[in-house]
Design a protein around this motif. Structure first.
Motif, PDB file in Angstrom:
ATOM      1  N   PRO A  22       3.639  -0.110   1.531  1.00 12.62           N
ATOM      2  CA  PRO A  22       4.779  -0.406   1.332  1.00 12.62           C
ATOM      3  C   PRO A  22       5.919   0.281   1.650  1.00 12.62           C
ATOM      4  N   THR A  23       7.162   0.394   2.900  1.00 10.08           N
ATOM      5  CA  THR A  23       7.589   1.591   3.069  1.00 10.08           C
ATOM      6  C   THR A  23       8.965   1.898   2.090  1.00 10.08           C
ATOM      7  N   HIS A  24       9.188   3.064   1.378  1.00 12.56           N
ATOM      8  CA  HIS A  24       9.723   3.004   0.383  1.00 12.56           C
ATOM      9  C   HIS A  24      10.859   4.938   1.356  1.00 12.56           C
ATOM     10  N   SER A  25      12.091   4.368   1.012  1.00 11.14           N
ATOM     11  CA  SER A  25      13.313   5.915   1.094  1.00 11.14           C
ATOM     12  C   SER A  25      13.230   6.839   0.639  1.00 11.14           C
ATOM     13  N   TRP A  26      13.408   7.461   0.755  1.00  9.92           N
ATOM     14  CA  TRP A  26      13.208   8.522  -0.750  1.00  9.92           C
ATOM     15  C   TRP A  26      14.192   8.648  -1.769  1.00  9.92           C
ATOM     16  N   GLY A  27      15.390   7.720  -1.399  1.00  5.15           N
ATOM     17  CA  GLY A  27      15.882   7.963  -2.765  1.00  5.15           C
ATOM     18  C   GLY A  27      15.340   5.985  -3.582  1.00  5.15           C
ATOM     19  N   SER A  28      14.966   5.255  -2.882  1.00  2.00           N
ATOM     20  CA  SER A  28      14.034   4.319  -3.855  1.00  2.00           C
ATOM     21  C   SER A  28      12.682   4.794  -4.253  1.00  2.00           C
ATOM     22  N   LEU A  29      12.096   5.834  -3.672  1.00  2.86           N
ATOM     23  CA  LEU A  29      10.743   6.437  -4.006  1.00  2.86           C
ATOM     24  C   LEU A  29      11.407   6.701  -5.539  1.00  2.86           C
ATOM     25  N   CYS A  30      12.066   7.859  -5.421  1.00  4.01           N
ATOM     26  CA  CYS A  30      12.907   8.319  -6.518  1.00  4.01           C
ATOM     27  C   CYS A  30      13.283   7.412  -7.773  1.00  4.01           C
ATOM     28  N   ARG A  31      13.887   6.093  -7.683  1.00  5.92           N
ATOM     29  CA  ARG A  31      14.691   5.997  -8.202  1.00  5.92           C
ATOM     30  C   ARG A  31      13.438   5.139  -9.325  1.00  5.92           C
ATOM     31  N   LYS A  32      12.066   4.366  -8.282  1.00  3.68           N
ATOM     32  CA  LYS A  32      10.781   3.798  -9.311  1.00  3.68           C
ATOM     33  C   LYS A  32      10.442   5.259  -9.799  1.00  3.68           C
ATOM     34  N   LEU A  33      10.520   6.319  -9.382  1.00  2.00           N
ATOM     35  CA  LEU A  33       9.766   7.386  -9.993  1.00  2.00           C
ATOM     36  C   LEU A  33      10.442   7.831 -11.625  1.00  2.00           C
ATOM     37  N   PHE A  34      11.749   7.639 -11.371  1.00  2.00           N
ATOM     38  CA  PHE A  34      12.600   7.951 -12.976  1.00  2.00           C
ATOM     39  C   PHE A  34      12.290   6.870 -13.313  1.00  2.00           C
ATOM     40  N   PHE A  35      12.789   5.620 -13.058  1.00  2.00           N
ATOM     41  CA  PHE A  35      12.550   4.301 -14.273  1.00  2.00           C
ATOM     42  C   PHE A  35      11.462   3.809 -14.256  1.00  2.00           C
ATOM     43  N   GLY A  36       9.944   4.752 -14.093  1.00  2.00           N
ATOM     44  CA  GLY A  36       8.915   4.164 -14.363  1.00  2.00           C
ATOM     45  C   GLY A  36       7.921   3.007 -13.655  1.00  2.00           C
ATOM     46  N   GLU A  37       8.508   2.478 -12.548  1.00  2.00           N
ATOM     47  CA  GLU A  37       8.065   1.242 -11.816  1.00  2.00           C
ATOM     48  C   GLU A  37       6.746   2.222 -10.963  1.00  2.00           C
ATOM     49  N   LEU A  38       5.966   1.125 -11.129  1.00  2.00           N
ATOM     50  CA  LEU A  38       4.453   1.790 -10.173  1.00  2.00           C
ATOM     51  C   LEU A  38       4.164   1.679  -9.153  1.00  2.00           C
ATOM     52  N   ILE A  39       3.811   3.323  -7.848  1.00  2.00           N
ATOM     53  CA  ILE A  39       3.361   3.014  -6.921  1.00  2.00           C
ATOM     54  C   ILE A  39       2.623   2.041  -6.523  1.00  2.00           C
ATOM     55  N   TYR A  40       2.109   1.571  -5.886  1.00  2.00           N
ATOM     56  CA  TYR A  40       1.385   0.851  -5.014  1.00  2.00           C
ATOM     57  C   TYR A  40       1.663   0.563  -4.015  1.00  2.00           C
ATOM     58  N   PRO A  41       0.195   1.611  -3.290  1.00  2.00           N
ATOM     59  CA  PRO A  41      -0.209   2.641  -2.004  1.00  2.00           C
ATOM     60  C   PRO A  41      -1.298   1.333  -1.468  1.00  2.00           C
ATOM     61  N   TRP A  42      -1.384  -0.033  -2.103  1.00  2.00           N
ATOM     62  CA  TRP A  42      -2.108  -0.459  -0.981  1.00  2.00           C
ATOM     63  C   TRP A  42      -1.897  -1.653   0.097  1.00  2.00           C
ATOM     64  N   ARG A  43      -2.388  -1.575   0.840  1.00  2.00           N
ATOM     65  CA  ARG A  43      -1.822  -2.224   2.272  1.00  2.00           C
ATOM     66  C   ARG A  43      -2.276  -4.168   1.728  1.00  2.00           C
ATOM     67  N   GLN A  44      -1.404  -4.683   2.300  1.00  2.00           N
ATOM     68  CA  GLN A  44      -1.083  -6.622   1.699  1.00  2.00           C
ATOM     69  C   GLN A  44      -1.331  -6.899   3.507  1.00  2.00           C
ATOM     70  N   ARG A  45      -1.853  -7.959   3.343  1.00  2.00           N
ATOM     71  CA  ARG A  45      -1.711  -8.596   4.437  1.00  2.00           C
ATOM     72  C   ARG A  45      -0.732  -9.201   5.179  1.00  2.00           C
ATOM     73  N   GLU A  46       0.442  -9.819   3.951  1.00  2.00           N
ATOM     74  CA  GLU A  46       1.470 -10.495   4.930  1.00  2.00           C
ATOM     75  C   GLU A  46       2.758  -8.637   5.313  1.00  2.00           C
ATOM     76  N   ASP A  47       2.317  -7.409   5.003  1.00  2.00           N
ATOM     77  CA  ASP A  47       2.923  -6.762   5.903  1.00  2.00           C
ATOM     78  C   ASP A  47       2.133  -6.554   7.582  1.00  2.00           C
ATOM     79  N   LYS A  48       1.668  -7.291   7.847  1.00  2.00           N
ATOM     80  CA  LYS A  48       1.032  -7.018   9.676  1.00  2.00           C
ATOM     81  C   LYS A  48       2.741  -6.598  10.354  1.00  2.00           C
ATOM     82  N   GLN A  49       1.916  -6.095  11.133  1.00  2.00           N
ATOM     83  CA  GLN A  49       3.020  -5.896  12.468  1.00  2.00           C
ATOM     84  C   GLN A  49       1.779  -6.213  13.418  1.00  2.00           C
ATOM     85  N   ASP A  50       3.714  -7.115  14.433  1.00  2.00           N
ATOM     86  CA  ASP A  50       2.715  -7.934  15.680  1.00  2.00           C
ATOM     87  C   ASP A  50       2.781  -6.882  16.460  1.00  2.00           C
TER      88      ASP A  50
END
Length: 589
Positions: free
Chosen positions: A561-589
């Motif tokens: 999942p692509t995160h900008s530095w701003g969204s990543l810092c926001r998730k870390l500050f508010f305690g939101e979980l960061i999942y680095p897993w690969r999702q099947r729906e994120d496939k690129q053609d």
């Protein structure tokens, strides 16, 4: 770059360099009226029968769907000039009528070329032909035939009429030579009534090994395609779709990599023929990627099974796990004291510390329970390298995820507790300001509270504020540990993506045969004198390596999942979980 957009000034004759020494005869090619260009493809030699030449060109035109015709005559005077030959060549214009009629001639022992382009229609005086100025452009027929022209990257403010006309003219030349491959099959036409000169006049370039490989590739592809379809049918069985198997497989990098390789092999061994050069290039890139992956995997397999390295890795795995667990215990004992001189909430600190220590104790017991089977597990993991290096790397990533599962649990516990306190503090802060969150309208509205609500809110706010530093410290420590694990897994996934998506075949073509991937052409002046026709040499400009990678990069089987530095810092500050897993729906053609 020479402009192809003004047809009224100069007639351009594209002449193959392989025909510069050919005997006299007819010029066969295609006329492009939009660009005022004549693309010469071959020279028909004497003796010939005009009716047979016309029938032969009609067959070529029907097969190649290219308007091939007789454009004029070619005279190579190896001996002294003869007037009879000149008159005979001029008389052929009445049999093979074409507007304009080209007359190219090369003198013996010199570099002088004479060029004429005669028109009867549109002449100023009736019955008298008019002549156009001719510019001869030499080109390497073999390179133009085998190359694939890519449209130039033109910025919006650079899209001028001359640039667009030049690109269209070059595309017409490359398209004409590429579609006229049937004309260059000299092994078929040299035995017939028409004798030609072109880039394969000395013989067809072929190999007995290549022909045998082409003959055997059909049955082999059918057999492998049947086996792959059987594997796909087994993997699609309803037993493998029972919960929670699909959820677990979607989170494992190994399953995603095996699914991606199965799709690649199905496309490679598909009996369906590629329809265009892009599909052929994609198949070739996939084939080279799979071969390189398997070669690297076999190299790793031979290294692991040599000198007892599998036993050494198995013996070192349990002590490493004990060492990591011991360091985590020391870290928790440090947090349960006075870390960095900070005064923590004693009761909450002891509860959290003992809770996490108990998890570490359970994890150590689990590792020692699995220790008798570790050598066999490592042996099977090493054996999986025969499927490719990417499969081994994916298994390594999953093993790291399993060995650090307790760190992930610590991170989830700390993040959820920290997020709960942050949400509680933000809600109580709105209570002090006379605000509340409207769930239906998804906005903050004004609200009046009574005295009891304000008292309870103040009490809860005070408790959460004083408990927040202890929770935030545990959350910070375990988040840093989790980010360290994610970084290691990210580097492994980056290497897997590099092997999967790098267009190795296209890069090999760019290195060994750069003319195969053409970004355009450049022209070099061979002769420019007054009273003589301008002669140019067309050379192919290859694509840059960066553009080759960008154009032919293979699709990736998944992405983080692509995160900008701003969204990543926001998730870390508010305690939101960061999942680095690969999702099947994120496939690129």
């Amino acid at each position: 770059m020479v402009s192809f957009g003004d047809p009224g000034m100069v007639l351009k004759a594209f002449f193959p360099t392989c025909c510069a020494a050919a005997d006299s005869g007819l010029l066969v090619g295609r006329w492009v009226p939009e660009q005022s260009s004549a693309v010469v493809l071959a020279v028909v030699h004497f003796p010939f029968i005009p009716s047979q030449v016309k029938e032969f060109l009609a067959q070529v035109q029907q097969t190649s769907q290219v308007g091939v015709a007789v454009l004029g005559t070619w005279c190579h005077r190896r001996q002294e000039p003869e007037d009879n030959l000149g008159h005979f060549l001029e008389g052929l214009s009445a049999i093979f009528s074409h507007e304009p009629w080209l007359q190219l001639c090369r003198e013996k022992g010199s570099t002088f070329w004479s060029c004429k382009a005669t028109r009867w229609q549109g002449s100023t005086s009736p019955g008298a032909p008019s002549e156009d100025q001719v510019m001869i452009v030499f080109y390497d027929q073999r390179k133009v035939l085998l190359s694939q022209l890519h449209p130039p990257a033109i910025l919006p403010d650079q899209e001028t009429g001359d640039a667009a006309a030049g690109a269209v003219g070059l595309a017409a030349v490359f398209h004409t030579v590429a579609r006229s491959e049937v004309l260059f099959r000299s092994d078929r036409f040299d035995e017939g009534p028409v004798r030609l000169s072109h880039w394969q006049s000395d013989g067809v370039e072929a190999s007995i090994l290549v022909e045998l490989a082409k003959w055997a590739s059909g049955p082999i592809c059918l057999l492998l395609a049947s086996l792959l379809s059987l594997v796909s049918a087994v993997s699609a069985c309803w037993l493998f779709k029972l919960w929670p198997l699909p959820f677990i497989w979607s989170k494992l990098s190994t399953c995603e990599q095996l699914r991606y390789r199965l799709e690649q092999l199905t496309l490679i061994f598909s009996p369906q023929k590629a329809e265009n050069p892009s599909q052929r290039m994609r198949k070739a890139n996939m084939c080279v990627s799979v071969l390189l992956d398997v070669a690297l995997g076999l190299t790793l397999l031979s290294w692991l099974h040599g000198k007892g390295r599998i036993e050494q890795l198995a013996d070192a795995l349990v002590p490493v796990a004990d060492r990591v667990a011991e360091e985590l215990q020391h870290l928790l004992q440090w947090l349960m004291g006075a870390p960095a001189g900070l005064k923590m909430n004693r009761a909450l600190d002891q509860v959290l510390g003992r809770f996490f220590l108990y998890h570490i104790h359970l994890w150590i017991s689990y590792i020692h329970l699995m220790s008798p089977f570790i050598e066999r597990i490592v042996w099977h993991v090493g054996l999986s390298a025969c499927l490719g290096l990417t499969v081994s790397l994916s298994i390594l990533s999953d093993i790291i995820a399993l060995l650090t599962f307790h760190i992930y649990c610590f991170y989830v516990y700390g993040a959820r507790l920290y997020c709960l306190k942050i949400c509680g503090l933000s809600s109580l802060w709105r209570l002090f300001r006379g605000k509340k969150w409207n769930v239906l309208r998804q906005r903050v509205d004004s609200c009046s509270y009574d005295l009891d609500q304000l008292f309870i809110g103040t009490l809860l706010f005070t408790i959460l504020v004083f408990l927040l530093p202890t929770t935030a410290l545990y959350y910070l420590v375990f988040t840093l540990l989790r980010l360290l694990v994610i970084t290691v897994q990210g580097l492994i996934h980056l290497l897997v993506d590099l092997i999967n998506s790098l267009p190795l075949y296209a890069l090999g073509l760019r290195l060994c045969r750069p003319y195969r991937l053409a970004a355009g052409v450049k022209f070099r002046v061979l002769e420019q004198e007054a009273g003589r026709p301008l002669r140019l040499l067309m050379q192919i400009n290859p694509l840059s390596y960066g553009r080759v990678v960008h154009t032919y990069r293979l699709p990736r089987y998944g992405c983080h999942p692509t995160h900008s530095w701003g969204s990543l810092c926001r998730k870390l500050f508010f305690g939101e979980l960061i999942y680095p897993w690969r999702q099947r729906e994120d496939k690129q053609d």
